[in-house]
Design a protein around this motif. Structure first.
Motif, PDB file in Angstrom:
ATOM      1  N   TYR A  43     -37.399 -23.603   5.070  1.00  0.00           N
ATOM      2  CA  TYR A  43     -37.761 -22.183   5.880  1.00  0.00           C
ATOM      3  C   TYR A  43     -37.162 -20.886   5.233  1.00  0.00           C
ATOM      4  O   TYR A  43     -35.959 -21.114   4.821  1.00  0.00           O
ATOM      5  CB  TYR A  43     -36.846 -22.773   7.172  1.00  0.00           C
ATOM      6  CG  TYR A  43     -36.843 -21.653   8.361  1.00  0.00           C
ATOM      7  CD1 TYR A  43     -37.953 -21.498   9.113  1.00  0.00           C
ATOM      8  CD2 TYR A  43     -36.009 -20.648   8.395  1.00  0.00           C
ATOM      9  CE1 TYR A  43     -37.919 -20.379  10.233  1.00  0.00           C
ATOM     10  CE2 TYR A  43     -35.829 -19.638   9.531  1.00  0.00           C
ATOM     11  CZ  TYR A  43     -36.928 -19.677  10.271  1.00  0.00           C
ATOM     12  OH  TYR A  43     -36.822 -18.717  11.115  1.00  0.00           O
ATOM     13  N   LEU A  44     -37.865 -19.873   5.231  1.00  0.00           N
ATOM     14  CA  LEU A  44     -37.337 -18.631   4.814  1.00  0.00           C
ATOM     15  C   LEU A  44     -36.753 -17.717   5.882  1.00  0.00           C
ATOM     16  O   LEU A  44     -35.983 -17.035   5.722  1.00  0.00           O
ATOM     17  CB  LEU A  44     -38.355 -17.951   3.942  1.00  0.00           C
ATOM     18  CG  LEU A  44     -39.077 -19.093   2.736  1.00  0.00           C
ATOM     19  CD1 LEU A  44     -40.011 -18.091   2.022  1.00  0.00           C
ATOM     20  CD2 LEU A  44     -37.818 -19.324   1.622  1.00  0.00           C
ATOM     21  N   GLY A  45     -37.510 -17.765   6.855  1.00  0.00           N
ATOM     22  CA  GLY A  45     -37.328 -16.808   7.986  1.00  0.00           C
ATOM     23  C   GLY A  45     -38.383 -16.478   9.080  1.00  0.00           C
ATOM     24  O   GLY A  45     -39.171 -17.409   9.124  1.00  0.00           O
ATOM     25  N   ALA A  46     -38.310 -15.532   9.718  1.00  0.00           N
ATOM     26  CA  ALA A  46     -39.248 -15.230  10.781  1.00  0.00           C
ATOM     27  C   ALA A  46     -39.363 -13.512  10.961  1.00  0.00           C
ATOM     28  O   ALA A  46     -38.446 -12.772  10.431  1.00  0.00           O
ATOM     29  CB  ALA A  46     -38.784 -15.877  12.032  1.00  0.00           C
ATOM     30  N   ARG A  47     -40.517 -13.378  11.674  1.00  0.00           N
ATOM     31  CA  ARG A  47     -40.908 -11.726  12.052  1.00  0.00           C
ATOM     32  C   ARG A  47     -41.565 -12.062  13.201  1.00  0.00           C
ATOM     33  O   ARG A  47     -42.251 -12.912  13.480  1.00  0.00           O
ATOM     34  CB  ARG A  47     -41.377 -11.065  10.758  1.00  0.00           C
ATOM     35  CG  ARG A  47     -42.832 -11.495  10.531  1.00  0.00           C
ATOM     36  CD  ARG A  47     -43.390 -10.413   9.219  1.00  0.00           C
ATOM     37  NE  ARG A  47     -44.853 -10.747   9.215  1.00  0.00           N
ATOM     38  CZ  ARG A  47     -45.776  -9.962   9.019  1.00  0.00           C
ATOM     39  NH1 ARG A  47     -45.296  -8.499   8.974  1.00  0.00           N
ATOM     40  NH2 ARG A  47     -46.721 -10.280   8.604  1.00  0.00           N
ATOM     41  N   SER A  48     -41.488 -10.734  13.732  1.00  0.00           N
ATOM     42  CA  SER A  48     -42.408 -10.623  15.276  1.00  0.00           C
ATOM     43  C   SER A  48     -42.821  -9.210  15.115  1.00  0.00           C
ATOM     44  O   SER A  48     -42.039  -8.010  14.760  1.00  0.00           O
ATOM     45  CB  SER A  48     -41.507 -10.999  16.279  1.00  0.00           C
ATOM     46  OG  SER A  48     -42.027 -10.722  17.766  1.00  0.00           O
ATOM     47  N   TYR A  49     -44.203  -9.169  15.365  1.00  0.00           N
ATOM     48  CA  TYR A  49     -44.750  -7.787  15.509  1.00  0.00           C
ATOM     49  C   TYR A  49     -45.832  -7.433  16.511  1.00  0.00           C
ATOM     50  O   TYR A  49     -46.287  -8.573  17.045  1.00  0.00           O
ATOM     51  CB  TYR A  49     -45.332  -7.265  14.317  1.00  0.00           C
ATOM     52  CG  TYR A  49     -46.390  -8.415  13.622  1.00  0.00           C
ATOM     53  CD1 TYR A  49     -47.805  -8.308  14.006  1.00  0.00           C
ATOM     54  CD2 TYR A  49     -46.025  -9.320  12.851  1.00  0.00           C
ATOM     55  CE1 TYR A  49     -48.642  -9.091  13.422  1.00  0.00           C
ATOM     56  CE2 TYR A  49     -47.103 -10.196  12.528  1.00  0.00           C
ATOM     57  CZ  TYR A  49     -48.258 -10.260  12.769  1.00  0.00           C
ATOM     58  OH  TYR A  49     -49.220 -11.062  12.360  1.00  0.00           O
ATOM     59  N   LEU A  50     -46.153  -6.301  16.876  1.00  0.00           N
ATOM     60  CA  LEU A  50     -46.942  -6.286  18.106  1.00  0.00           C
ATOM     61  C   LEU A  50     -48.405  -6.447  17.562  1.00  0.00           C
ATOM     62  O   LEU A  50     -48.829  -6.173  16.433  1.00  0.00           O
ATOM     63  CB  LEU A  50     -46.962  -4.880  18.713  1.00  0.00           C
ATOM     64  CG  LEU A  50     -45.779  -4.298  19.326  1.00  0.00           C
ATOM     65  CD1 LEU A  50     -45.840  -2.962  19.464  1.00  0.00           C
ATOM     66  CD2 LEU A  50     -45.369  -4.879  20.569  1.00  0.00           C
ATOM     67  N   ILE A  51     -49.167  -7.074  18.432  1.00  0.00           N
ATOM     68  CA  ILE A  51     -50.599  -7.329  18.349  1.00  0.00           C
ATOM     69  C   ILE A  51     -51.527  -6.601  18.905  1.00  0.00           C
ATOM     70  O   ILE A  51     -52.756  -6.754  19.037  1.00  0.00           O
ATOM     71  CB  ILE A  51     -50.757  -9.093  18.152  1.00  0.00           C
ATOM     72  CG1 ILE A  51     -50.517  -9.474  19.601  1.00  0.00           C
ATOM     73  CG2 ILE A  51     -50.136  -9.770  17.465  1.00  0.00           C
ATOM     74  CD1 ILE A  51     -50.976 -10.866  19.991  1.00  0.00           C
ATOM     75  N   LYS A  52     -51.219  -5.749  19.886  1.00  0.00           N
ATOM     76  CA  LYS A  52     -51.961  -4.734  20.648  1.00  0.00           C
ATOM     77  C   LYS A  52     -51.131  -3.575  20.827  1.00  0.00           C
ATOM     78  O   LYS A  52     -49.687  -3.455  20.692  1.00  0.00           O
ATOM     79  CB  LYS A  52     -52.324  -5.300  21.906  1.00  0.00           C
ATOM     80  CG  LYS A  52     -51.357  -5.525  22.956  1.00  0.00           C
ATOM     81  CD  LYS A  52     -51.744  -6.443  24.167  1.00  0.00           C
ATOM     82  CE  LYS A  52     -50.630  -6.540  25.272  1.00  0.00           C
ATOM     83  NZ  LYS A  52     -51.049  -7.228  26.206  1.00  0.00           N
ATOM     84  N   ASP A  53     -51.715  -2.444  21.126  1.00  0.00           N
ATOM     85  CA  ASP A  53     -51.061  -1.220  21.416  1.00  0.00           C
ATOM     86  C   ASP A  53     -50.393  -1.237  22.896  1.00  0.00           C
ATOM     87  O   ASP A  53     -50.871  -1.899  23.811  1.00  0.00           O
ATOM     88  CB  ASP A  53     -51.957   0.064  21.568  1.00  0.00           C
ATOM     89  CG  ASP A  53     -52.626   0.351  20.230  1.00  0.00           C
ATOM     90  OD1 ASP A  53     -52.233  -0.134  19.322  1.00  0.00           O
ATOM     91  OD2 ASP A  53     -53.573   1.165  20.397  1.00  0.00           O
TER      92      ASP A  53
END
Length: 351
Positions: free
Chosen positions: A307-317
């Motif tokens: 396991y290296l890490g994680a990220r979260s981002y928007l997939i819609k406006d």
């Protein structure tokens, strides 16, 4: 005139509620955001405030919000995140059958194959002998979006060290965290006046080792015990719960079972272009949160599947930004077990 007076009273009540909540919350640690949780909690708080400000009738008494998960390695931070009330899941929240979870119309999902491989790799790790008087140490880098302006503003990348107490508890002081040279305590979960015991809110090594290693049983347990947020789909809550557990000091059998359990959650897929907060590219596992319009990715090393890490981002406006806007990102650098809080480990390991 009467309408204006009612609106003024409603707005004043709303402001008073927010001030009271802020007063009750512990002082936040200055560290990066816990992955995707900031967006979810902020959205729920804003919806409640908006509703209260336009209400023209007396409001029923509300329970004060409380944090859902205060996992030491990913403690809630940066402004004191406010959440909706938490309730325990009932039998209606039980996961789907194994057949519908693990397979689609074309057979086994690619994510299931990858998670099975990750599970095998995690299961080959060394089991540790961790005493109750020791501390689990984690060092990571991360960043998160500040939403107080109404738009997602990503902060600088910061390195954080965390020392999590392993005593079964209940404990009022769960350890310490250090960011940019400033050391702060990790307090008990809000509402735990007698202290927080070992469990989902404080996953000690001994508690993690007590979990079922059969993926079916483990997933059933997580669906029953994972805190619930108003409006969020249950599958996403359990996926995020697993994501909050992995990445630190953990019994290999538990880690292997968690990844196989994640493979059974509907909507889990591969993320070929995944990378962590410091730009390490790897193979990824993701799930889309359709309620809040975000995608959460777990990143694993291409060579050994650690396991290296994680990220979260928007997939819609959304109100916070356009699709693709980063919400949070982390990179686990090392973890170990030490004898004292604040002690630097002589040797460290990755997940």
């Amino acid at each position: 005139m009467n309408d204006k007076r009612v609106d003024a009273h409603a707005e004043a009540d709303s402001d008073a509620d927010v001030e009271e909540i802020a007063r009750l919350l512990p002082a936040p640690a200055r560290r990066h955001l816990p992955r995707e949780q900031h967006l979810h909690h902020k959205e729920q708080l804003m919806q409640r405030i908006d509703h209260d400000q336009v209400a023209s009738r007396p409001r029923p008494t509300r329970r004060l919000p409380r944090p859902a998960l205060l996992v030491p390695v990913t403690a809630l931070a940066l402004g004191g995140l406010l959440t909706a009330g938490v309730v325990v899941a009932t039998g209606d929240d039980a996961p789907a059958t194994t057949a519908t979870r693990r397979h689609d119309a074309h057979g086994t999902r690619p994510a299931t194959v990858l998670l099975d491989q990750i599970s095998v790799a995690a299961g080959k790790g060394d089991a540790l002998q961790v005493r109750d008087d020791q501390f689990a140490y984690t060092r990571e880098k991360g960043t998160g979006a500040d939403l107080t302006s109404g738009k997602a503003v990503v902060g600088p990348l910061r390195e954080t060290e965390t020392w999590s107490a392993q005593r079964p508890g209940p404990l009022r002081k769960l350890g310490i965290t250090r960011t940019d040279g400033e050391t702060l305590p990790i307090n008990a979960e809000l509402g735990d006046t007698d202290g927080t015991p070992a469990g989902l809110s404080r996953p000690t090594y001994r508690w993690l080792a007590s979990l079922p290693t059969d993926p079916e049983r483990l997933l059933t347990y997580l669906y029953a015990k994972t805190p619930k947020f108003e409006g969020q789909e249950r599958d996403q809550e359990v996926f995020e719960c697993i994501g909050a557990l992995v990445g630190g000091v953990m019994p290999p059998g538990t880690a292997a079972a968690l990844y196989r359990a994640a493979a059974m959650i509907p909507g889990v897929s591969e993320a070929p272009a995944a990378h962590d907060a410091i730009g390490r590219h790897g193979v990824g596992i993701s799930r889309d949160d359709t309620t809040f319009g975000t995608r959460t990715e777990w990143v694993f090393d291409k060579r050994d599947l650690t396991y290296l890490g994680a990220r979260s981002y928007l997939i819609k406006d959304t109100r916070y930004g356009k699709a693709g806007t980063l919400m949070s990102s982390t990179a686990v650098l090392a973890h170990a077990v030490v004898d004292k809080a604040g002690q630097e480990p002589a040797t460290t390991r990755r997940s």
